[in-house]
Design an enzyme around this catalytic site. Structure first.
Site, PDB file in Angstrom:
ATOM      1  N   GLY A  30     -16.056 -44.454 -15.285  1.00  0.00           N
ATOM      2  CA  GLY A  30     -17.091 -43.597 -14.702  1.00  0.00           C
ATOM      3  C   GLY A  30     -16.620 -42.898 -13.443  1.00  0.00           C
ATOM      4  N   ASP A  53     -13.244 -48.237 -21.754  1.00  0.00           N
ATOM      5  CA  ASP A  53     -14.705 -48.124 -21.666  1.00  0.00           C
ATOM      6  C   ASP A  53     -15.285 -48.421 -23.037  1.00  0.00           C
ATOM      7  OD1 ASP A  53     -16.518 -46.429 -19.332  1.00  0.00           O
ATOM      8  OD2 ASP A  53     -17.483 -46.832 -21.270  1.00  0.00           O
ATOM      9  N   VAL A 106     -17.675 -51.219 -13.512  1.00  0.00           N
ATOM     10  CA  VAL A 106     -18.803 -50.835 -14.369  1.00  0.00           C
ATOM     11  C   VAL A 106     -20.066 -50.630 -13.530  1.00  0.00           C
ATOM     12  CG1 VAL A 106     -17.868 -51.989 -16.402  1.00  0.00           C
ATOM     13  CG2 VAL A 106     -19.286 -53.282 -14.799  1.00  0.00           C
ATOM     14  N   THR A 108     -23.732 -51.038 -11.971  1.00  0.00           N
ATOM     15  CA  THR A 108     -24.539 -52.196 -11.570  1.00  0.00           C
ATOM     16  C   THR A 108     -25.912 -51.689 -11.099  1.00  0.00           C
ATOM     17  OG1 THR A 108     -23.452 -51.996  -9.399  1.00  0.00           O
ATOM     18  CG2 THR A 108     -22.619 -53.701 -10.878  1.00  0.00           C
ATOM     19  N   LEU A 179     -15.454 -44.443  -1.767  1.00  0.00           N
ATOM     20  CA  LEU A 179     -15.389 -42.991  -1.971  1.00  0.00           C
ATOM     21  C   LEU A 179     -16.798 -42.406  -2.041  1.00  0.00           C
ATOM     22  CD1 LEU A 179     -16.248 -41.932  -5.077  1.00  0.00           C
ATOM     23  CD2 LEU A 179     -14.144 -43.084  -5.657  1.00  0.00           C
ATOM     24  N   LEU A 237     -22.266 -53.506   0.705  1.00  0.00           N
ATOM     25  CA  LEU A 237     -23.711 -53.259   0.727  1.00  0.00           C
ATOM     26  C   LEU A 237     -24.148 -52.799   2.112  1.00  0.00           C
ATOM     27  CD1 LEU A 237     -25.258 -56.249  -1.267  1.00  0.00           C
ATOM     28  CD2 LEU A 237     -24.861 -53.909  -2.042  1.00  0.00           C
ATOM     29  N   CYS A 292     -26.191 -44.757  -5.532  1.00  0.00           N
ATOM     30  CA  CYS A 292     -25.915 -46.008  -4.816  1.00  0.00           C
ATOM     31  C   CYS A 292     -26.768 -46.314  -3.592  1.00  0.00           C
ATOM     32  CB  CYS A 292     -24.448 -46.066  -4.438  1.00  0.00           C
ATOM     33  SG  CYS A 292     -23.413 -46.168  -5.914  1.00  0.00           S
ATOM     34  N   GLN A 294     -29.938 -45.913  -2.626  1.00  0.00           N
ATOM     35  CA  GLN A 294     -31.198 -46.624  -2.869  1.00  0.00           C
ATOM     36  C   GLN A 294     -30.937 -47.976  -3.538  1.00  0.00           C
ATOM     37  OE1 GLN A 294     -34.828 -44.677  -3.800  1.00  0.00           O
ATOM     38  NE2 GLN A 294     -35.129 -45.897  -5.627  1.00  0.00           N
ATOM     39  N   LYS A 295     -30.082 -47.957  -4.547  1.00  0.00           N
ATOM     40  CA  LYS A 295     -29.770 -49.200  -5.282  1.00  0.00           C
ATOM     41  C   LYS A 295     -29.225 -50.276  -4.338  1.00  0.00           C
ATOM     42  CE  LYS A 295     -25.662 -49.096  -7.585  1.00  0.00           C
ATOM     43  NZ  LYS A 295     -24.730 -50.088  -7.015  1.00  0.00           N
TER      44      LYS A 295
END
Ligand SMILES: NC(=O)C1=CN([C@@H]2O[C@H](COP(=O)(O)OP(=O)(O)OC[C@H]3O[C@@H](n4cnc5c(N)ncnc54)[C@H](O)[C@@H]3O)[C@@H](O)[C@H]2O)C=CC1
Ligand SMILES: O=C(O)[C@H]1O[C@H](OP(=O)(O)OP(=O)(O)OC[C@H]2O[C@@H](n3ccc(=O)[nH]c3=O)[C@H](O)[C@@H]2O)[C@H](O)[C@@H](O)[C@@H]1O
Length: 491
Positions: A30, A53, A106, A108, A179, A237, A292, A294-295
């Site tokens: 990805g 993949d 992968v 998440t 990145l 995080l 990313c 918000q997640k």
């Protein structure tokens, strides 16, 4: 493991698979797996890198010049190494077997159902990768978590790997990726830092060194930070939470600027001169998007809640609350300024990607704004240089649950256009939702001439020259800038 700097002859184009002395396999082709491995292959021609993949379509696209993702400079780097020491394949088992090092890269995503739904990250894909490695590996491997994961995920990965019934030894490292999309290539080629976490045992430290040896082919040693596994997992995080918090902080101030006639970009400028604050990431906007921020913030919130830290959880949750508020505030302003009704009006949406220089639409603010405009029964005319119409509908469904089953007029209410001029043709307003460079240099006089009057501009990205547009005749509203005063003003 050997390095290019140790005098090894770079392999020729025809080097056979088994002639490579070191093999890397990356699970997940990805936005992270593809570019990261392309750069490793470019900078380490002596290493054979294969990205695998489960999606045949994704792999097929990586093997053409129409790559599955748009990232400036990526195609050139891929072409340099593809077929030499960079490969894309769906033969997952063979590539894992062959590999000395396996990256797990992968997706998440946030869980949508079950315990922690709407907050916790779903690490199912990581676990499936670990299970696959455990199932097929017959030689020792260093397994590298590249995906962003909840702190202590490596523990689960280790336990799953230990189910290998051939007694194979694994080491698990955390090597989060920093990145940003749109600048992935320079970010990978000259990273601010490379973070590697591992067990502080002899075997763990040796595994860390093995990965350091890969990166030190092009990354200066003082930018390679080695640490313990949990600090590494958590740092990723926290880095995203700090960045997202900065955007929410400046966005909260943008609302105050609009209410007080202060100019948010001037406030940012003044802040940025303080070296303790720094001048990056202080651009007020319609809200942050991307797969990313918000997640990862929600994941942090969930981890805090589950570790009995409700006050800490609530603190970080405000970053999301403010972001949601900013997106809602933008559309409320549009409706209010356009005489409290946009029913039947044409709105030109310029930009659909979550930021410039990417075709990625995950969590893009544009999808929330468009949804709100559709609920007001406006007709939306969208132009984005990199986002295909089909992708927009995938995003409506995935992010907002809006699809043609529950919104029969969806397809006809959203018109996609070839350029900004056709999007603006006959429109009552422009809404600028992505900061594509080309929106700065549009012929706004031409656009104005072809719009319904009064012609409104709602700039969610600080792209336009407000004074120039006001002189042309537009009624301009820009995030964080003082607003023109009309009779609708409550003050
Ligand atoms: N997109 C970004 O800019 C960044 C993402 N990250 C993190 O990196 C991770 C990956 O993100 P993206 O690359 O954006 O995701 P993505 O969705 O673009 O790619 C993930 C790929 O993994 C594949 N996959 C899923 N399960 C698999 C399996 N069992 N075996 C093999 N392949 C499998 C999917 O088919 C997909 O092609 C996430 O944890 C994300 O948080 C970190 C830094 C930047
Ligand atoms: O883990 C990830 O996925 C990545 O998330 C972000 O990268 P990315 O989301 O690709 O892009 P950013 O440049 O961080 O922008 C995120 C969002 O914030 C918005 N933003 C950014 C900066 C700013 O000043 N104002 C602002 O509104 C952008 O428009 C965009 O919607 C981080 O910057 C990366 O370090 C991280 O690796």
């Amino acid at each position: 493991m050997f390095k290019a700097s140790e005098g090894t002859t770079p392999p020729s184009v025809t080097m056979a698979t088994d002639e490579f002395k070191y093999h890397i396999c990356c699970m997940g082709a990805g936005y992270v797996g593809g570019p990261t491995m392309a750069v490793i292959a470019q900078r380490c021609p002596h290493i054979r890198v294969c990205v695998v993949d489960i999606s045949q379509t994704q792999i097929d696209a990586w093997n053409t010049d129409d790559l599955p993702i748009y990232e400036p400079g990526l195609l050139e780097v891929v072409k340099e190494s593809r077929g030499r020491n960079l490969f894309f394949s769906t033969d997952i088992d063979s590539e894992i077997k062959r590999a000395d090092m396996v990256f797990i890269s992968v997706n998440t995503p946030t869980k949508t159902t079950g315990i922690g739904a709407g907050k916790a990250a779903n690490i199912k894909n990581c676990e499936l990768c670990a299970r696959k490695i455990a199932e097929v590996a017959d030689t020792p491997k260093v397994v590298v978590e590249k995906s962003t994961v909840p702190v202590r995920t490596a523990e689960a990965v280790r336990r799953v790997l230990a189910t290998n019934d051939r007694g194979v030894k694994f080491q698990v490292l955390s090597n989060p990726e920093f990145l940003a999309e749109g600048t992935a290539m320079p970010d990978l080629q000259e990273p601010s830092r490379v973070l590697i976490g591992g067990m502080q045992t002899d075997a763990g430290l040796a595994a860390i060194q093995e990965l350091v040896d890969v990166y030190s082919n092009w990354v200066p040693k003082d930018r390679i930070l080695a640490t313990n596994t949990w600090s590494s997992e958590l740092s990723k995080l926290v880095a995203n939470a700090f960045l997202a918090q900065r955007v929410s902080s400046i966005n909260s101030i943008s609302a105050l600027c609009e209410a007080t006639d202060a100019d948010c970009s001037e406030v940012s400028r003044a802040l940025g001169y303080d070296p303790r604050i720094g001048n990056k990431f202080l651009n007020a906007s319609v809200g942050f998007g991307g797969s990313c921020f918000q997640k990862d913030v929600l994941n942090l919130v969930y981890i805090c809640e589950s570790t009995g830290l409700p006050e800490v959880a609530e603190y970080w949750n405000q970053v999301i609350v403010m972001n949601d508020h900013q997106k809602a505030r933008f559309t409320q302003l549009m409706v209010k300024r356009m005489f409290n009704t946009i029913t039947g009006k044409k709105i030109a949406v310029l930009g659909f990607a979550f930021k410039k220089d990417t075709g990625d639409t995950r969590e893009t603010p544009a999808v929330f704004v468009c949804k709100a405009l559709l609920e007001e029964q406006a007709r939306v005319q969208v132009y984005d240089p990199q986002v295909k119409r089909s992708q927009m509908f995938i995003e409506f469904d995935y992010t907002c649950g809006v699809n043609k089953d529950n919104t029969p007029k969806l397809e006809e209410s959203i018109v996609t256009c070839e350029d900004a001029y056709s999007a603006a043709d006959g429109a009552h307003a422009l809404a600028i939702l992505t900061e594509w460079d080309e929106f700065k240099t549009l012929d706004y006089q031409r656009i104005y001439n072809n719009m319904a009057k009064p012609a409104f501009v709602f700039d969610g990205r600080g792209v336009v020259d407000i004074e120039v547009l006001r002189k042309i005749g537009f009624e301009v509203y820009c995030i964080g800038k003082s607003r023109p005063k009309y009779s609708l003003d409550s003050k």
